[in-house]
Design a protein around this motif. Structure first.
Motif, mmCIF file in Angstrom:
data_model
loop_
_atom_site.group_PDB
_atom_site.id
_atom_site.type_symbol
_atom_site.label_atom_id
_atom_site.label_comp_id
_atom_site.label_asym_id
_atom_site.label_seq_id
_atom_site.Cartn_x
_atom_site.Cartn_y
_atom_site.Cartn_z
ATOM 1 N N ILE A 131 0.834 -1.204 0.000
ATOM 2 C CA ILE A 131 0.000 0.000 0.000
ATOM 3 C C ILE A 131 0.869 1.253 0.000
ATOM 4 O O ILE A 131 0.572 2.241 -0.688
ATOM 5 C CB ILE A 131 -0.953 -0.001 1.210
ATOM 6 N N SER A 132 1.964 1.223 0.765
ATOM 7 C CA SER A 132 2.891 2.349 0.760
ATOM 8 C C SER A 132 3.455 2.576 -0.636
ATOM 9 O O SER A 132 3.576 3.722 -1.106
ATOM 10 C CB SER A 132 4.034 2.091 1.748
ATOM 11 N N SER A 133 3.790 1.486 -1.315
ATOM 12 C CA SER A 133 4.316 1.592 -2.682
ATOM 13 C C SER A 133 3.289 2.199 -3.631
ATOM 14 O O SER A 133 3.619 3.043 -4.470
ATOM 15 C CB SER A 133 4.740 0.211 -3.186
ATOM 16 N N VAL A 134 2.041 1.771 -3.513
ATOM 17 C CA VAL A 134 0.982 2.298 -4.379
ATOM 18 C C VAL A 134 0.816 3.799 -4.155
ATOM 19 O O VAL A 134 0.714 4.580 -5.118
ATOM 20 C CB VAL A 134 -0.343 1.559 -4.119
ATOM 21 N N ILE A 135 0.817 4.228 -2.896
ATOM 22 C CA ILE A 135 0.649 5.650 -2.587
ATOM 23 C C ILE A 135 1.803 6.469 -3.160
ATOM 24 O O ILE A 135 1.603 7.505 -3.818
ATOM 25 C CB ILE A 135 0.536 5.863 -1.073
#
Length: 277
Positions: A131-135
């Motif tokens: 999720i951090s990567s997507v953001i």
């Protein structure tokens, strides 16, 4: 329900940790984001006139130039309209580098082993990184899109088409994030983790990001037309610029779904296997 609630809570904690870590050490994120911007500047201002003129000279099915009536930016003056969707997609593939390195650093520093001894959800570590990567990647995509707009990129998409384009980019980013998480888990060193995803960042060059596949030799043209990123690029062009999409949207979603499934299963299996060693 309690198990799901605990997993969601632990995933939020891991997400917050990864975002704070990215803010504390922004050099990697900045380097990855700046590369697509440099590519956009290079191909538009250095090669744009030559490539744009060459693309407009390509014949289409009706015998007209490739730029006639497509609105896809194929003349030398609006090559930015053609190249921008491909470079924006490169921003999504570049995010895989950051994810793979971040996961590998956590693994090699021993923090993963420490997490495994703590009473937290087993999937929280992976979910937090993804999720951090997507953001972070979507923020990078927004930056590249903003630069493209300043350079003259002029999409004529409706609000629904904008939502569809953002949804497709998000799906692709999610798929690549899971795939790069698996890469980070199997890589022995952060240096290896930075090298393994490199083909993902270069693959759009061998698609329709810079020039149409029709301008390529036969073998390379076949590869360009059948690799995962070309239908995504063509779908983005169609949504933003009103060009024909055909079956590219279906193929693009299918590729993204397949990459997502493979990356998710691979990352989970690798993480669980490592926990048993």
């Amino acid at each position: 329900m309690a198990t799901v609630s605990y997993a969601a809570r632990d995933s939020r904690t891991m997400l917050r940790r990864n975002l704070k870590k990215a803010l504390r050490y922004p050099s990697m994120t900045f380097t990855v984001i700046s590369m697509p911007v440099m590519m956009l500047l290079l191909f538009n201002y250095v090669f744009g006139s030559t490539l744009g003129t060459g693309i407009s000279a390509l014949p289409t099915a009706d015998g007209a130039g490739a730029g006639a009536g497509t609105g896809s930016g194929t003349g030398s003056g609006n090559y930015i309209d053609y190249v921008a969707p491909g470079i924006i997609l490169m921003a999504a593939t570049s995010g895989a580098l950051t994810t793979a390195i971040s996961v590998c650093v956590d693994k090699t520093e021993g923090i993963v082993d420490r997490f495994r001894t703590m009473p937290i959800s087993r999937t929280a570590f992976l979910t937090g990184h993804v999720i951090s990567s997507v953001i972070q990647t979507m923020a990078g995509i927004a930056l590249v899109l903003g630069v493209a707009l300043l350079m003259g990129f002029r999409p004529n998409a409706t609000p629904v088409e904008w939502l569809a384009a953002i949804g497709l980019l998000t799906l692709l980013t999610l798929a690549l994030s899971w795939l790069s998480t698996g890469i980070g888990l199997v890589a022995k060193t952060p240096e290896t983790a930075s090298n393994i995803p490199m083909p993902l960042t270069l693959l759009p060059f061998l698609g329709s990001a810079i020039v149409p596949p029709e301008s390529m030799p036969t073998g390379l043209r076949w590869f360009a037309e059948n690799q995962p990123f070309t239908p995504v690029i063509e779908t983005l062009r169609g949504l933003w610029l009103g060009t024909g999409i055909g079956n590219s949207a279906v193929i693009a979603v299918a590729w993204c779904g397949a990459l997502l499934l493979v990356g998710y299963l691979w990352a989970r299996h690798t993480f669980r296997t490592g926990a048993k060693r």
